[in-house]
Design a protein around this motif. Structure first.
Motif, PDB file in Angstrom:
ATOM      1  N   ARG A  98     -46.823  38.262 -38.475  1.00  0.00           N
ATOM      2  CA  ARG A  98     -45.388  39.079 -38.001  1.00  0.00           C
ATOM      3  C   ARG A  98     -44.636  38.276 -37.722  1.00  0.00           C
ATOM      4  O   ARG A  98     -43.449  38.498 -38.090  1.00  0.00           O
ATOM      5  N   GLN A  99     -44.467  37.305 -36.513  1.00  0.00           N
ATOM      6  CA  GLN A  99     -43.365  36.196 -37.032  1.00  0.00           C
ATOM      7  C   GLN A  99     -42.363  35.468 -37.501  1.00  0.00           C
ATOM      8  O   GLN A  99     -41.056  36.058 -38.335  1.00  0.00           O
ATOM      9  N   ARG A 100     -43.630  36.128 -39.082  1.00  0.00           N
ATOM     10  CA  ARG A 100     -42.689  35.961 -40.653  1.00  0.00           C
ATOM     11  C   ARG A 100     -42.350  37.013 -40.967  1.00  0.00           C
ATOM     12  O   ARG A 100     -40.732  36.751 -41.752  1.00  0.00           O
TER      13      ARG A 100
ATOM     14  N   PRO B 138     -38.472  31.145 -31.956  1.00  0.00           N
ATOM     15  CA  PRO B 138     -39.431  31.948 -33.770  1.00  0.00           C
ATOM     16  C   PRO B 138     -41.225  31.060 -33.344  1.00  0.00           C
ATOM     17  O   PRO B 138     -41.597  31.540 -34.161  1.00  0.00           O
ATOM     18  N   THR B 139     -40.984  30.054 -32.520  1.00  0.00           N
ATOM     19  CA  THR B 139     -42.451  29.545 -32.722  1.00  0.00           C
ATOM     20  C   THR B 139     -43.295  30.238 -31.868  1.00  0.00           C
ATOM     21  O   THR B 139     -44.488  30.121 -31.555  1.00  0.00           O
TER      22      THR B 139
ATOM     23  N   ASN C 106     -40.044  37.707 -28.447  1.00  0.00           N
ATOM     24  CA  ASN C 106     -41.351  38.769 -28.787  1.00  0.00           C
ATOM     25  C   ASN C 106     -41.486  39.303 -30.495  1.00  0.00           C
ATOM     26  O   ASN C 106     -42.001  39.887 -31.083  1.00  0.00           O
ATOM     27  N   ASN C 107     -40.317  39.368 -31.133  1.00  0.00           N
ATOM     28  CA  ASN C 107     -40.462  39.701 -32.252  1.00  0.00           C
ATOM     29  C   ASN C 107     -40.859  41.211 -32.271  1.00  0.00           C
ATOM     30  O   ASN C 107     -41.335  41.517 -33.157  1.00  0.00           O
TER      31      ASN C 107
ATOM     32  N   LEU D  22     -48.062  31.249 -31.991  1.00  0.00           N
ATOM     33  CA  LEU D  22     -48.582  30.751 -33.225  1.00  0.00           C
ATOM     34  C   LEU D  22     -49.145  29.428 -33.498  1.00  0.00           C
ATOM     35  O   LEU D  22     -48.991  28.567 -32.317  1.00  0.00           O
TER      36      LEU D  22
END
Lengths: 315, 251
Positions: free
Chosen positions: A138-140, A159-160, A82-83, A163
């Motif tokens: 945000r993920q980036r 990581p994905t 969930n970054n 998205l």
């Protein structure tokens, strides 16, 4: 790069991971594949030094993750599930803070932040507040944070997640480009993701490793069991007879397709590819064949296959 | 040390990056201003008194209200919010030590608390400007007043940080910290009101009575016993906080 031996983590009697052992070589991209609750995040949290294992050892670059936690943390870039990020900070400000916190000097942190922002496509959102960014951005930012110190090992938990397809493709591309110089460990529950990005796959289920192999080999093993779909224009009775008597076909299913065609879903006996046989049978009889395809196994099939009782084991 | 400064800087900046910080500062300012006008009013309508003006300030209970209310609000987010949003994990997986994180969160909370009290200087300067006797506002008295605020603040911030490290809910953190702060404060209230009790209890309460400690500080007396009381209390709660943060490794 990663050596895990007999790693176990218990929560109140139930084992989140159970006697896990695996090694990852330097420069490899390894995928941890498994359904929710398989123990992927737990494994990553232990490897990143966030929490200890109940028993067993894990070493990263030769350092024990529990006893030499600091050495390990200096060598990893970790993006949790969930970054999580400080949503009240600006992108560039956040990345610089993280770079400095991870031990980069003032000018080095500036240089590296500029590089990773370029690398992750964040160049035009540097002044935006993280809380106002879209999921993809945000993920980036999370990825950029994991990469900022050029760590030897990059651990990315899902990581994905969240998205859209274009962003997923971009992230996969980025992860793939990291292989070689960096060792990457990613977790996912999407099968095509590991096929596309990883050199090696570990399949986790209920805290145990069910399979550990290169994705192509795993694919081959699964395809050995793959069903074949063919759309043929022929009398239904003839088709049924043909498949029933065919030595390579184990199960048949015939349904009407659009037009005058019939859709046959055939399960071959293990280890056989019957596509050629279907084509030849249609050719000999002068039937029209308009589709012939092998169903790609889904993650569901993988688990059905791998968790089946042993007497049904076919590979 | 470098890591500690980087962490402290960010933690301190966070108070001003969110509305919480400004709300706390405004609330403190409001109470300060309110007590200030109240005191001026009383001074103008009463017979002259021979106490230092800073002490007059603390004869009202405003200071304690501000302390009791502001401390939980300032500290409640420090660990609880990070745990709730998951940033605790990103923070603790960087090469920082638990002690650095605890000290940075404490230092920034204390700095912020101190920042909120700075406008008091303005009030004092205003009175000083219009009063005939400048000696009532000596630098020494103002300095020891601020030392008192800093010490009491340190104890309350360490209690608040500790409460925040115990939970992932900011509300629970605020309530625990308020209960701790209130408990210590009530000891002094019990002493001040002179409730009848065993002599040793009175003696003990007298030693921990913050109201009396503060009275000394605002008079310009710095008693090392009181300084040690606050410092040791602060160190004790910071130690507990450190253990609470480390506890994730005990399982």
């Amino acid at each position: 790069m990663i050596e895990v031996e007999g790693l176990t983590k218990r929560y109140a009697g139930h084992a989140a991971i159970d006697n896990l052992s695996f090694t990852v070589a330097r420069g490899q991209i390894v995928g941890l594949l498994g359904p929710n609750g398989a123990g992927k995040s737990t494994t990553m949290r232990i490897l990143s030094g966030f929490m200890p294992a109940t028993s067993g050892t894990a070493r990263i670059a030769g350092f024990d993750v529990f006893h030499q936690s600091r050495e390990v943390r200096q060598r990893i870039g970790y993006m949790p599930e969930n970054n999580p990020m400080y949503t009240d900070m600006r992108v560039r400000e956040y990345l610089r803070y993280r770079a400095r916190l991870k031990g980069l000097g003032w000018s080095r942190s500036r240089a590296r932040v500029a590089v990773v922002m370029e690398q992750c496509g964040l160049a035009d959102v540097g002044r935006k507040i993280i809380g106002q960014l879209s999921m993809g951005y945000r993920q980036r930012v999370g990825l950029a944070d994991a990469l900022v110190t050029e760590p030897e090992l990059i651990i990315l938990d899902e990581p994905t997640l969240g998205l859209d397809p274009n962003q997923i493709r971009a992230v996969r591309q980025l992860i793939k480009s990291l292989g070689g110089q960096h060792t990457v460990l990613i977790s996912t529950h999407i099968l095509p993701e590991v096929e596309m990005t990883c050199d090696h796959v570990l399949i986790l289920h209920e805290g145990r490793i069910l399979a550990s192999d290169a994705p192509e080999k795993l694919q081959d093993r699964l395809n050995a069991r793959g069903r074949v779909t063919a759309e043929i224009e022929a009398p239904e009775a003839d088709l049924r007879n043909l498949w029933r008597e065919h030595p390579l076909v184990e199960q048949i299913e015939i349904s009407a397709a659009s037009g005058t065609y019939l859709r046959c879903t055939l399960t071959p006996i293990p280890g056989e590819d019957i596509r050629i046989a279907i084509f030849e049978a249609a050719q000999q009889r002068g039937w029209k064949l308009r589709e012939l395809s092998r169903t790609r196994p889904t993650l569901e099939d993988v688990f059905v296959n791998l968790t089946r009782p042993v007497d049904e084991e076919d590979f | 040390m470098r890591t500690f400064l980087i962490l402290t800087r960010r933690e301190y900046a966070t108070y001003f990056a969110s509305l919480t910080g400004y709300v706390i500062v405004s609330a403190v300012l409001f109470l300060l201003g309110f007590s200030f006008t109240d005191i001026l009013d009383r001074l103008n309508h009463q017979d002259p008194i021979d106490l230092p003006v800073t002490e007059v300030f603390y004869q009202t209970w405003y200071f304690w209200y501000v302390l009791l209310l502001a401390a939980p609000l300032i500290t409640m987010r420090s660990f609880a919010l990070e745990k709730a949003t998951g940033t605790f994990e990103t923070l603790m997986t960087t090469p920082v030590s638990d002690l650095q994180v605890v000290l940075a969160k404490f230092t920034s909370a204390l700095l912020f608390f101190f920042t909120a009290w700075l406008p008091l200087l303005g009030c004092i300067l205003v009175v000083r400007h219009y009063s005939s006797d400048q000696s009532a506002f000596g630098g020494g008295i103002i300095a020891s007043t601020y030392l008192g605020i800093l010490l009491v603040g340190a104890l309350y911030m360490s209690m608040g940080i500790f409460a925040s490290a115990l939970t992932r809910s900011q509300i629970i953190a605020a309530m625990v910290s308020f209960a701790l702060g209130m408990a210590i404060f009530l000891f002094s209230a019990r002493y001040v009101y002179g409730i009848e009790q065993a002599p040793w209890v009175t003696h003990w309460l007298g030693n921990v009575s913050m109201v009396d400690h503060m009275k000394e500080f605002v008079r310009g007396t710095v008693d090392t016993r009181y300084v040690m009381f606050y410092l040791s209390g602060t160190v004790f709660f910071l130690f507990l906080t450190l253990k609470a943060v480390e506890s994730r490794r005990w399982k």
